[in-house]
Structure formats: structure tokens, C-alpha cells
Write a protein that holds these residues in place. Sequence first.
Motif, PDB file in Angstrom:
ATOM      1  N   ARG A 182       0.838  -1.207   0.000  1.00  0.00           N
ATOM      2  CA  ARG A 182       0.000   0.000   0.000  1.00  0.00           C
ATOM      3  C   ARG A 182       0.873   1.257   0.000  1.00  0.00           C
ATOM      4  NH1 ARG A 182      -5.306   1.120   1.916  1.00  0.00           N
ATOM      5  NH2 ARG A 182      -5.467  -0.971   2.807  1.00  0.00           N
ATOM      6  N   GLU A 183       1.975   1.223   0.773  1.00  0.00           N
ATOM      7  CA  GLU A 183       2.879   2.368   0.834  1.00  0.00           C
ATOM      8  C   GLU A 183       3.519   2.644  -0.524  1.00  0.00           C
ATOM      9  OE1 GLU A 183       5.692   1.486   3.873  1.00  0.00           O
ATOM     10  OE2 GLU A 183       4.300   1.891   5.530  1.00  0.00           O
ATOM     11  N   LYS A 184       3.837   1.585  -1.263  1.00  0.00           N
ATOM     12  CA  LYS A 184       4.519   1.748  -2.550  1.00  0.00           C
ATOM     13  C   LYS A 184       3.560   2.094  -3.684  1.00  0.00           C
ATOM     14  CE  LYS A 184       7.677  -0.578  -5.760  1.00  0.00           C
ATOM     15  NZ  LYS A 184       8.670   0.511  -5.790  1.00  0.00           N
ATOM     16  N   TYR A 185       2.412   1.403  -3.736  1.00  0.00           N
ATOM     17  CA  TYR A 185       1.504   1.557  -4.873  1.00  0.00           C
ATOM     18  C   TYR A 185       0.248   2.369  -4.563  1.00  0.00           C
ATOM     19  CZ  TYR A 185       4.445  -1.913  -7.158  1.00  0.00           C
ATOM     20  OH  TYR A 185       5.505  -2.582  -7.716  1.00  0.00           O
ATOM     21  N   GLY A 186       0.021   2.704  -3.301  1.00  0.00           N
ATOM     22  CA  GLY A 186      -1.114   3.546  -2.942  1.00  0.00           C
ATOM     23  C   GLY A 186      -2.420   2.808  -2.723  1.00  0.00           C
ATOM     24  N   ILE A 187      -2.475   1.526  -3.066  1.00  0.00           N
ATOM     25  CA  ILE A 187      -3.672   0.714  -2.885  1.00  0.00           C
ATOM     26  C   ILE A 187      -3.250  -0.690  -2.452  1.00  0.00           C
ATOM     27  CG2 ILE A 187      -5.198   1.929  -4.498  1.00  0.00           C
ATOM     28  CD1 ILE A 187      -4.368   0.020  -6.668  1.00  0.00           C
ATOM     29  N   PRO A 188      -4.153  -1.449  -1.796  1.00  0.00           N
ATOM     30  CA  PRO A 188      -3.813  -2.819  -1.389  1.00  0.00           C
ATOM     31  C   PRO A 188      -3.727  -3.747  -2.600  1.00  0.00           C
ATOM     32  CG  PRO A 188      -6.088  -2.319  -0.824  1.00  0.00           C
ATOM     33  CD  PRO A 188      -5.481  -1.042  -1.280  1.00  0.00           C
ATOM     34  N   PRO A 189      -3.117  -4.922  -2.428  1.00  0.00           N
ATOM     35  CA  PRO A 189      -2.882  -5.838  -3.553  1.00  0.00           C
ATOM     36  C   PRO A 189      -4.115  -6.210  -4.366  1.00  0.00           C
ATOM     37  CG  PRO A 189      -1.649  -6.548  -1.627  1.00  0.00           C
ATOM     38  CD  PRO A 189      -2.527  -5.435  -1.178  1.00  0.00           C
ATOM     39  N   CYS A 201      -4.153  -1.216 -19.573  1.00  0.00           N
ATOM     40  CA  CYS A 201      -2.980  -0.418 -19.952  1.00  0.00           C
ATOM     41  C   CYS A 201      -2.424   0.389 -18.788  1.00  0.00           C
ATOM     42  CB  CYS A 201      -3.333   0.524 -21.102  1.00  0.00           C
ATOM     43  SG  CYS A 201      -3.756  -0.346 -22.617  1.00  0.00           S
ATOM     44  N   LEU A 202      -2.818   0.023 -17.589  1.00  0.00           N
ATOM     45  CA  LEU A 202      -2.314   0.746 -16.411  1.00  0.00           C
ATOM     46  C   LEU A 202      -0.797   0.781 -16.439  1.00  0.00           C
ATOM     47  CD1 LEU A 202      -2.811   1.998 -13.570  1.00  0.00           C
ATOM     48  CD2 LEU A 202      -2.572  -0.306 -12.650  1.00  0.00           C
ATOM     49  N   GLU A 203      -0.272   1.952 -16.289  1.00  0.00           N
ATOM     50  CA  GLU A 203       1.207   2.088 -16.284  1.00  0.00           C
ATOM     51  C   GLU A 203       1.771   1.430 -15.057  1.00  0.00           C
ATOM     52  OE1 GLU A 203       4.635   5.553 -16.356  1.00  0.00           O
ATOM     53  OE2 GLU A 203       2.526   6.075 -16.568  1.00  0.00           O
ATOM     54  N   ARG A 204       2.753   0.572 -15.218  1.00  0.00           N
ATOM     55  CA  ARG A 204       3.387  -0.118 -14.108  1.00  0.00           C
ATOM     56  C   ARG A 204       4.542   0.667 -13.559  1.00  0.00           C
ATOM     57  NH1 ARG A 204       2.637  -5.427 -14.204  1.00  0.00           N
ATOM     58  NH2 ARG A 204       3.460  -5.342 -12.074  1.00  0.00           N
ATOM     59  N   ILE A 205       4.796   0.508 -12.260  1.00  0.00           N
ATOM     60  CA  ILE A 205       5.945   1.145 -11.639  1.00  0.00           C
ATOM     61  C   ILE A 205       7.149   0.243 -11.808  1.00  0.00           C
ATOM     62  CG2 ILE A 205       6.907   1.992  -9.451  1.00  0.00           C
ATOM     63  CD1 ILE A 205       4.097   2.573  -8.527  1.00  0.00           C
ATOM     64  N   PRO A 206       8.246   0.728 -12.407  1.00  0.00           N
ATOM     65  CA  PRO A 206       9.399  -0.143 -12.686  1.00  0.00           C
ATOM     66  C   PRO A 206      10.149  -0.530 -11.432  1.00  0.00           C
ATOM     67  CG  PRO A 206       9.937   2.153 -13.189  1.00  0.00           C
ATOM     68  CD  PRO A 206       8.469   2.111 -12.833  1.00  0.00           C
ATOM     69  N   VAL A 207      10.920  -1.632 -11.545  1.00  0.00           N
ATOM     70  CA  VAL A 207      11.789  -2.050 -10.447  1.00  0.00           C
ATOM     71  C   VAL A 207      12.905  -1.049 -10.318  1.00  0.00           C
ATOM     72  CG1 VAL A 207      13.323  -3.854  -9.611  1.00  0.00           C
ATOM     73  CG2 VAL A 207      11.270  -4.462 -10.894  1.00  0.00           C
ATOM     74  N   HIS A 208      13.219  -0.631  -9.100  1.00  0.00           N
ATOM     75  CA  HIS A 208      14.311   0.309  -8.877  1.00  0.00           C
ATOM     76  C   HIS A 208      15.640  -0.400  -9.023  1.00  0.00           C
ATOM     77  CE1 HIS A 208      11.524   3.380  -7.693  1.00  0.00           C
ATOM     78  NE2 HIS A 208      10.978   2.598  -6.786  1.00  0.00           N
TER      79      HIS A 208
END
Length: 208
Positions: A182-189, A201-208
Motif C-alpha cells: 500500500r505504501e509503494k503503490y497507494g492501494i492494497p494488492p 494499460c495501467l502504467e506499471r511502476i518499474p523495479v528500482h
Amino acid sequence: MVYNKSINIELFTKGYAGSAFLKYFEGKADGFKWDARSEEGKAVAEAFRELAGLDKAEYGYELHCLSLLSRIWYHTTARLEQEHLEGPSKAHNGGVKKILSYIHEHFQEKITVEDLLRTANLSRSEVFRCFKQYAGVSPMAYLNDYRLARAADFLAGTEQNVTEIWFACGFADTSYFVKLFREKYGIPPLKYRKKLIDTPCLERIPVH
């Protein structure tokens, strides 16, 4: 050399603001390992051997100790200054890359700081300092970020439930996994998965 009996002892004390020696005792020093094969390593080892073999009953014992300790401290501060000027060495960067590879290969398993130190063959302070410079975060923060990114992949590409996913990604329990997600993506899994289904087409957050 002429000995001046009136020499100002305050020049060598920390209480004297103008002491030229203070710069060698200020700041925070990171740990490192001496290479016993190098000239500096040999000099330090020899000084320690001499120090251990001194006889307290010998005249000038304290002065001899001070001389040897000064020699050790000189080589130590010179080494730290060199590392400060040169920045992370190839060995340090190599250690960081080994840690990254280890995390990518073993993220599903329990990983401790000690595991990463053994992998890099560097001291704790060296690992944390160099990893932060290289990756921008601490090793354990990177591990959590990588696990969360893989969990997001599992949510998107499999039908596994949340329990199966957090376990497969190396997390200890559901509540901790959901909290970090939730902290990283703003919503629960589960909401993340539903949003992916509703918006392919939701934009994914890349691996750091």
C-alpha cells in the motif's frame, strides 16, 4: 633539533581551538579491511606486533606506545582520505553488484544483512555506504522494493491469491506485505489486481 622546554602543550590537546591535529580525529570514519600484502597493511601489522611485544617495565614504554599508535593512526587516516577522494572502488562496486545479483536470485528466500555482507565480502559500513551511492537506497530497502515489484508482476500475470504471492516473494506475513504494498503503490494488492483488470494499460511502476 633544539628542544624548547617552553613548548605549548595546548597545541596537542583537543581543547585548543587552533590545534593542527584535530582534523585527524574529526568526522565519521567507515570501516575497511587492510590488505596484508600491501605496503600499508604490512606497516600496520608490524606496528601492532611491536606494540604487543613492548615491556611495560622498559624505559620510555609510554612514548614507544604513542609512537606506534601514531604510526597506525597515520596509515589509517591516509587510507580513509584516499578512499574519500577516490570514491567507491572497483572492489566496492563489484561487491554491490554481487549483492544485487544475490537479491535477484534469492528474493523468495529469507535474506539477512549478514547474508549480503558475506556475499559482498565487505564490512557493514562499506556495504551500506557504497550501496546507497550506487542504488540510492539501503540494501534492505532495495530488497523490499524488488520483492514488491515481483509481487505486482504476480498479481498481474497469475491467479495466485495474496497469501501465495507474499510467500512466493519472501515476505514474512500478510499484514506486513499489504502494508508495504500500500505504501509503494497507494492501494492494497487486491485492488491493484482489480484495477489492472479494469484498466489493462495501467502504467506499471518499474523495479528500482
